[in-house]
Design an enzyme around this catalytic site. Sequence first.
Site, PDB file in Angstrom:
ATOM      1  N   ASN A  71      -0.878  -8.828   9.270  1.00 31.04           N
ATOM      2  CA  ASN A  71      -1.918  -7.942   9.784  1.00 31.04           C
ATOM      3  C   ASN A  71      -2.167  -6.817   8.807  1.00 31.04           C
ATOM      4  O   ASN A  71      -1.274  -6.352   8.108  1.00 31.04           O
ATOM      5  CB  ASN A  71      -1.563  -7.412  11.180  1.00 31.04           C
ATOM      6  CG  ASN A  71      -0.712  -6.170  11.141  1.00 31.04           C
ATOM      7  OD1 ASN A  71      -1.217  -5.065  10.938  1.00 31.04           O
ATOM      8  ND2 ASN A  71       0.601  -6.339  11.306  1.00 31.04           N
ATOM      9  N   LEU A  75      -3.716   1.064  11.203  1.00 26.01           N
ATOM     10  CA  LEU A  75      -3.480   2.150  12.170  1.00 26.01           C
ATOM     11  C   LEU A  75      -4.742   2.853  12.673  1.00 26.01           C
ATOM     12  O   LEU A  75      -4.827   4.082  12.633  1.00 26.01           O
ATOM     13  CB  LEU A  75      -2.530   3.202  11.569  1.00 26.01           C
ATOM     14  CG  LEU A  75      -1.164   2.711  11.097  1.00 26.01           C
ATOM     15  CD1 LEU A  75      -0.412   3.848  10.429  1.00 26.01           C
ATOM     16  CD2 LEU A  75      -0.344   2.163  12.245  1.00 26.01           C
ATOM     17  N   CYS A 132       4.962   4.839   5.552  1.00 27.14           N
ATOM     18  CA  CYS A 132       3.721   5.317   4.948  1.00 27.14           C
ATOM     19  C   CYS A 132       4.053   6.208   3.765  1.00 27.14           C
ATOM     20  O   CYS A 132       5.143   6.763   3.677  1.00 27.14           O
ATOM     21  CB  CYS A 132       2.923   6.127   5.969  1.00 27.14           C
ATOM     22  SG  CYS A 132       3.773   7.626   6.460  1.00 27.14           S
TER      23      CYS A 132
END
Length: 299
Positions: A71, A75, A132
């Site tokens: 995927n 976000l 991140c």
Amino acid sequence: MSGISLCGVSLAGPVLNGSGTFDVIAARRAFGDGLLERFPFHAYVSKTITLEPRRGNPPPRLWETPAGMINSIGLPNKGLEGFLAEDPPRIAEVPVPLVVSVMGFSRDELATLVEAVGAREEVALIELNVSCPNVETGLIMGADPGETARAVERLRPFTEKPLIVKLTPNATDPSAVAGAAEDAGADAVSLVNTLKGMALHPRTGEPWLGGRTGGVSGPAIRAIALEQVAAVSAAVRIPVVGMGGIASGHDAADFLAAGAAAIAVGTESFIDPAAGRRIAAELAAIERVDAPVEANSVR
Ligand SMILES: Cc1cc2nc3c(=O)[nH]c(=O)nc-3n(C[C@H](O)[C@H](O)[C@H](O)COP(=O)(O)O)c2cc1C
């Protein structure tokens, strides 16, 4: 199924959802209030929210792999203000404790998120998604023990709610990152997030996903996740929430045997939205059968 305590929060069992893989508001629209009566999980984890709203990555966002998927959702979310204005009262109608997942691109952002989310009475626990880059250093927060420690130290004073640090498997040594999170004040760690992956367009040879790369999940990553959960569980004293390709009660039992205190179901919920409930029932049956039998019996 016997209840557990996760960082002091009572759960009726050990099955959570993986963040971003079960949208309770959409599921309720589709399945009605029956969803709340037969809720598939023992705690509900929100998708990750960020300080500013995000549109997410351009499509296509999904690619099916053998035994899993990639995927590149990116976000998408309403941002902190949009989330706080609309979601907590609706999500809090689920009959289980609420975990809110947050991600910040700097330590200040994380502190703001944690303080605001932690102040909401609907929220029982906070999960920090550290997969991140830190815009201050360019490093992936959760890939580096020092980065992770500095992030957790910075935000720890901003809430008394339990903090779960969600580890990325794309780290050289997830156990070292877990240890750094524990030393900096994390109450639990969860793992694994998705593994970095890529798919090419069959005709053009260009990256298929709008975000070019994505995260691999599902049974394809289960063996990797199990090893990382076992290694991290051996390295820390705080509870570990294990996930990565769990699709059956046997898979869940493996993660618990590897040292996890609880488990989460992610990709399997895309195949069957009630998977969490089925997996919990299968797990409970395994516990009933296994308990009185000799140690070397076949599961
Ligand atoms: C479509 C999709 C969206 C996801 N979104 C998030 C997210 O918002 N935050 C997060 O921490 N993890 C996110 N994840 C990772 C899952 O929570 C989980 O860690 C991972 O998929 C491994 O578990 P699984 O193999 O059971 O899916 C996402 C995974 C998928 C497949």
